[in-house]
Design a protein around this motif. Structure first.
Motif, short mmCIF file in Angstrom:
data_model
loop_
_atom_site.label_atom_id
_atom_site.label_comp_id
_atom_site.label_asym_id
_atom_site.label_seq_id
_atom_site.Cartn_x
_atom_site.Cartn_y
_atom_site.Cartn_z
N ASP A 1 59.61 33.57 30.70
CA ASP A 1 59.28 34.05 32.05
C ASP A 1 57.95 33.49 32.55
O ASP A 1 57.62 33.63 33.73
N GLY A 2 57.16 32.89 31.67
CA GLY A 2 55.89 32.29 32.07
C GLY A 2 54.78 33.28 32.31
O GLY A 2 54.03 33.16 33.28
N LYS A 3 54.64 34.29 31.43
CA LYS A 3 53.63 35.32 31.61
C LYS A 3 52.43 35.08 30.70
O LYS A 3 52.60 34.77 29.52
N ILE A 4 51.24 35.25 31.28
CA ILE A 4 49.99 35.09 30.54
C ILE A 4 49.07 36.24 30.88
O ILE A 4 48.95 36.65 32.04
N LEU A 5 48.39 36.79 29.84
CA LEU A 5 47.30 37.74 30.03
C LEU A 5 46.01 37.01 29.72
O LEU A 5 45.85 36.47 28.63
N LEU A 6 45.10 36.96 30.68
CA LEU A 6 43.85 36.21 30.51
C LEU A 6 42.69 37.19 30.41
O LEU A 6 42.43 37.97 31.32
N GLN A 7 42.00 37.11 29.27
CA GLN A 7 40.74 37.84 29.10
C GLN A 7 39.62 36.85 29.38
O GLN A 7 39.45 35.90 28.63
N ALA A 8 38.91 37.05 30.45
CA ALA A 8 37.83 36.14 30.81
C ALA A 8 36.52 36.89 30.93
O ALA A 8 36.49 38.03 31.40
N ASP A 9 35.47 36.25 30.48
CA ASP A 9 34.14 36.84 30.56
C ASP A 9 33.76 37.03 32.03
O ASP A 9 34.00 36.15 32.86
N LYS A 10 33.15 38.16 32.34
CA LYS A 10 32.85 38.47 33.73
C LYS A 10 31.75 37.61 34.33
O LYS A 10 31.62 37.53 35.54
N ASP A 11 30.97 36.93 33.49
CA ASP A 11 29.88 36.10 34.00
C ASP A 11 30.29 34.65 34.23
O ASP A 11 29.49 33.87 34.74
N LEU A 12 31.51 34.28 33.86
CA LEU A 12 31.95 32.90 34.09
C LEU A 12 32.23 32.69 35.57
O LEU A 12 32.73 33.58 36.26
N PRO A 13 31.95 31.49 36.08
CA PRO A 13 32.21 31.23 37.50
C PRO A 13 33.71 31.10 37.77
O PRO A 13 34.51 30.78 36.88
N TYR A 14 34.06 31.34 39.02
CA TYR A 14 35.47 31.29 39.40
C TYR A 14 36.06 29.89 39.21
O TYR A 14 37.24 29.75 38.90
N ALA A 15 35.24 28.86 39.34
CA ALA A 15 35.73 27.49 39.18
C ALA A 15 36.29 27.27 37.78
O ALA A 15 37.30 26.57 37.60
N THR A 16 35.69 27.88 36.78
CA THR A 16 36.18 27.75 35.40
C THR A 16 37.52 28.49 35.25
O THR A 16 38.45 27.98 34.62
#
Length: 164
Positions: A125-140
């Motif tokens: 189905d193409g599902k991903i859960l992304l845990q991203a650090d809150k201080d990373l910029p949106y471009a990353t």
């Protein structure tokens, strides 16, 4: 002879011990409400990745079974496997496509391999859960989302902590 009489408390010696259960009932009600609020019925367990400080959200949506990506200030991982390095809140130039700087080659290769070899429904189905650090910029984050959608994983959800 003394006129004083000895004080004797007014005790009914024939009465039995009575238990006041009102306060106990209140206590059990509070415990029951606390347990019901903290009991999780989600079928997916998410363990926060190391060195990732998740943003907070008021959303109460339970996660579904998906591929788990984590993006910290020093690495991009699928589950616990390191896929690419991150330095100064951006990917290293050797991990990016020279003609398209939003395309992360190791992530695309790994997701493409998973899509071709896995028989699990959430991968198909193409599902991903992304845990991203809150201080990373949106471009990353955008580079990860762009590469995941190019690999056939358009359903990407960000993992947040429940808070204010």
């Amino acid at each position: 002879m003394s006129r004083r009489t000895r004080f004797e408390p007014n005790l009914n010696k024939n009465s039995t011990f009575t238990l006041n259960i009102t306060s106990m009932t209140d206590m059990f009600t509070i415990m029951l409400v606390f347990l019901l609020q903290t009991y999780s019925t989600a079928d997916v367990q998410i363990i926060p990745a190391d060195k990732v400080r998740l943003p907070t959200s008021a959303s109460m949506t339970n996660p579904t079974e998906s591929i788990k990506l984590s993006l910290s200030e020093d690495a991009l991982k699928i589950d616990q496997t390191k896929i690419a390095d991150v330095k100064n809140a951006d990917f290293l130039p050797q991990d990016l496509e020279s003609s398209d700087t939003n395309f992360i080659k190791p992530l695309f290769d790994e997701l493409d391999k998973l899509a071709k070899t896995s028989t699990e429904k959430h991968v198909k189905d193409g599902k991903i859960l992304l845990q991203a650090d809150k201080d990373l910029p949106y471009a990353t984050l955008r580079k990860v989302m762009y590469t995941a959608s190019m690999a056939g994983f358009p359903q990407l959800k960000l993992v947040t902590m429940v808070g204010e």
